[in-house]
Design a protein around this motif. Structure first.
Motif, PDB file in Angstrom:
ATOM      1  N   MET A   1       0.832  -1.214   0.000  1.00  0.00           N
ATOM      2  CA  MET A   1       0.000   0.000   0.000  1.00  0.00           C
ATOM      3  C   MET A   1       0.865   1.262   0.000  1.00  0.00           C
ATOM      4  SD  MET A   1      -2.983  -1.374   2.544  1.00  0.00           S
ATOM      5  CE  MET A   1      -3.878   0.161   2.691  1.00  0.00           C
ATOM      6  N   LYS A   2       1.967   1.215   0.732  1.00  0.00           N
ATOM      7  CA  LYS A   2       2.877   2.371   0.781  1.00  0.00           C
ATOM      8  C   LYS A   2       3.549   2.583  -0.580  1.00  0.00           C
ATOM      9  CE  LYS A   2       3.707   4.825   3.751  1.00  0.00           C
ATOM     10  NZ  LYS A   2       3.178   6.196   4.007  1.00  0.00           N
ATOM     11  N   LEU A   3       3.930   1.508  -1.242  1.00  0.00           N
ATOM     12  CA  LEU A   3       4.555   1.629  -2.573  1.00  0.00           C
ATOM     13  C   LEU A   3       3.572   2.204  -3.587  1.00  0.00           C
ATOM     14  CD1 LEU A   3       6.625  -1.693  -2.799  1.00  0.00           C
ATOM     15  CD2 LEU A   3       7.501   0.615  -2.400  1.00  0.00           C
ATOM     16  N   VAL A   4       2.334   1.729  -3.546  1.00  0.00           N
ATOM     17  CA  VAL A   4       1.317   2.239  -4.475  1.00  0.00           C
ATOM     18  C   VAL A   4       1.108   3.739  -4.279  1.00  0.00           C
ATOM     19  CG1 VAL A   4      -1.164   2.196  -5.026  1.00  0.00           C
ATOM     20  CG2 VAL A   4       0.096   0.057  -4.821  1.00  0.00           C
ATOM     21  N   SER A   5       1.131   4.175  -3.027  1.00  0.00           N
ATOM     22  CA  SER A   5       0.829   5.585  -2.742  1.00  0.00           C
ATOM     23  C   SER A   5       2.029   6.522  -2.910  1.00  0.00           C
ATOM     24  CB  SER A   5       0.253   5.737  -1.328  1.00  0.00           C
ATOM     25  OG  SER A   5       1.220   5.404  -0.361  1.00  0.00           O
ATOM     26  N   THR A   6       3.247   5.975  -3.003  1.00  0.00           N
ATOM     27  CA  THR A   6       4.420   6.868  -3.065  1.00  0.00           C
ATOM     28  C   THR A   6       5.274   6.725  -4.321  1.00  0.00           C
ATOM     29  OG1 THR A   6       5.708   5.282  -1.750  1.00  0.00           O
ATOM     30  CG2 THR A   6       4.699   7.117  -0.564  1.00  0.00           C
ATOM     31  N   VAL A   7       5.170   5.605  -5.028  1.00  0.00           N
ATOM     32  CA  VAL A   7       6.016   5.403  -6.213  1.00  0.00           C
ATOM     33  C   VAL A   7       5.235   5.793  -7.464  1.00  0.00           C
ATOM     34  CG1 VAL A   7       7.384   3.761  -7.565  1.00  0.00           C
ATOM     35  CG2 VAL A   7       7.248   3.517  -5.080  1.00  0.00           C
ATOM     36  N   GLY A   8       5.801   6.700  -8.241  1.00  0.00           N
ATOM     37  CA  GLY A   8       5.145   7.132  -9.481  1.00  0.00           C
ATOM     38  C   GLY A   8       5.369   6.122 -10.597  1.00  0.00           C
ATOM     39  N   GLY A   9       4.797   6.409 -11.734  1.00  0.00           N
ATOM     40  CA  GLY A   9       4.981   5.558 -12.909  1.00  0.00           C
ATOM     41  C   GLY A   9       4.303   4.209 -12.745  1.00  0.00           C
ATOM     42  N   ALA A  10       4.738   3.261 -13.560  1.00  0.00           N
ATOM     43  CA  ALA A  10       4.124   1.925 -13.540  1.00  0.00           C
ATOM     44  C   ALA A  10       4.627   1.082 -12.381  1.00  0.00           C
ATOM     45  CB  ALA A  10       4.422   1.214 -14.855  1.00  0.00           C
ATOM     46  N   SER A  11       5.857   1.339 -11.926  1.00  0.00           N
ATOM     47  CA  SER A  11       6.451   0.430 -10.943  1.00  0.00           C
ATOM     48  C   SER A  11       5.753   0.468  -9.587  1.00  0.00           C
ATOM     49  CB  SER A  11       7.950   0.676 -10.791  1.00  0.00           C
ATOM     50  OG  SER A  11       8.218   2.026 -10.546  1.00  0.00           O
ATOM     51  N   GLY A  12       5.160   1.593  -9.200  1.00  0.00           N
ATOM     52  CA  GLY A  12       4.437   1.674  -7.930  1.00  0.00           C
ATOM     53  C   GLY A  12       3.264   0.712  -7.890  1.00  0.00           C
ATOM     54  N   PRO A  13       2.329   0.831  -8.837  1.00  0.00           N
ATOM     55  CA  PRO A  13       1.202  -0.106  -8.862  1.00  0.00           C
ATOM     56  C   PRO A  13       1.623  -1.565  -9.046  1.00  0.00           C
ATOM     57  CG  PRO A  13       0.737   1.801 -10.239  1.00  0.00           C
ATOM     58  CD  PRO A  13       2.168   1.924  -9.808  1.00  0.00           C
TER      59      PRO A  13
END
Length: 199
Positions: free
Chosen positions: A69-81
């Motif tokens: 959840m933290k990665l989805v909310s803080t990493v931009g681009g495709a790699s976060g999701p």
């Protein structure tokens, strides 16, 4: 066998390794992508570090879900999701567990691959992180031998140099993407090596 403490230790190593390699990952992405993979990923894992205090008393599944959840909310681009999906699917799989073994890890890789394929609408052979993840999963599933998994992922990176990107920003380059390794395949292999080193 890894307990909660070992999982957190591995996460800390991933955070440190991503930070150390962020410029290299970004250089790879400069050539065939948005030029932000390493920097974005490091930002996401730095954010994960800030929530580690909340991991106390939680099981492995809850920790992995919180990381996703933290990665989805803080990493931009495709790699976060995509990475966020992988961690959240792994968290759902290991919900309630305070220990995990190699079978759990193999299943974790499989649900991560399935989640990424669905989220990214991608398959193996399109020059994405799947080209490292799938061979690594297959090698680990076939054998628990020490260094086969990371070796398969590294071979997957080499494979991404030989194929045309058909997904993401790199796909706009067409044949010009040949000869360049995929940043996502590279960052996944970095994480797999951290697991291998400490598990």
């Amino acid at each position: 066998m890894a307990d909660v403490k070992k999982v957190i230790e591995i996460i800390d190593k991933i955070i440190a390794d991503v930070d150390e390699q962020k410029l290299f990952l970004t250089e790879l992405d400069n050539v065939i992508g948005d030029g932000d993979h390493g920097i974005n990923l490091a930002r996401g894992f730095d954010a994960v570090k800030t929530i580690e205090g909340t991991f106390e008393g939680k099981d492995i599944g809850a920790i992995l879900k919180a990381i996703g959840m933290k990665l989805v909310s803080t990493v931009g681009g495709a790699s976060g999701p995509l990475y966020g999906t992988a961690f959240m699917k792994s968290g759902a799989l290991l919900n309630g567990k305070t220990e995990m073994d190699m079978n759990d890890f193999i299943e974790m890789l499989q649900v991560s691959i399935d989640g990424i394929m669905k989220r990214g609408k991608a398959v193996k052979g399109e020059k994405t992180m799947l080209d490292a993840m799938i061979p690594a999963h297959d090698a680990i599933a076939a054998s628990y031998e020490a260094d086969k998994d990371a070796k398969a992922a590294e071979e997957g990176i080499e494979y991404t140099k030989t194929i045309i990107a058909t997904k993401g920003r790199a796909s706009y380059l067409g044949e010009r993407s040949i000869g360049h390794q995929d940043p996502g395949a590279t960052s996944f292999t970095l994480m797999l090596k951290a697991v291998q080193e400490l598990a």
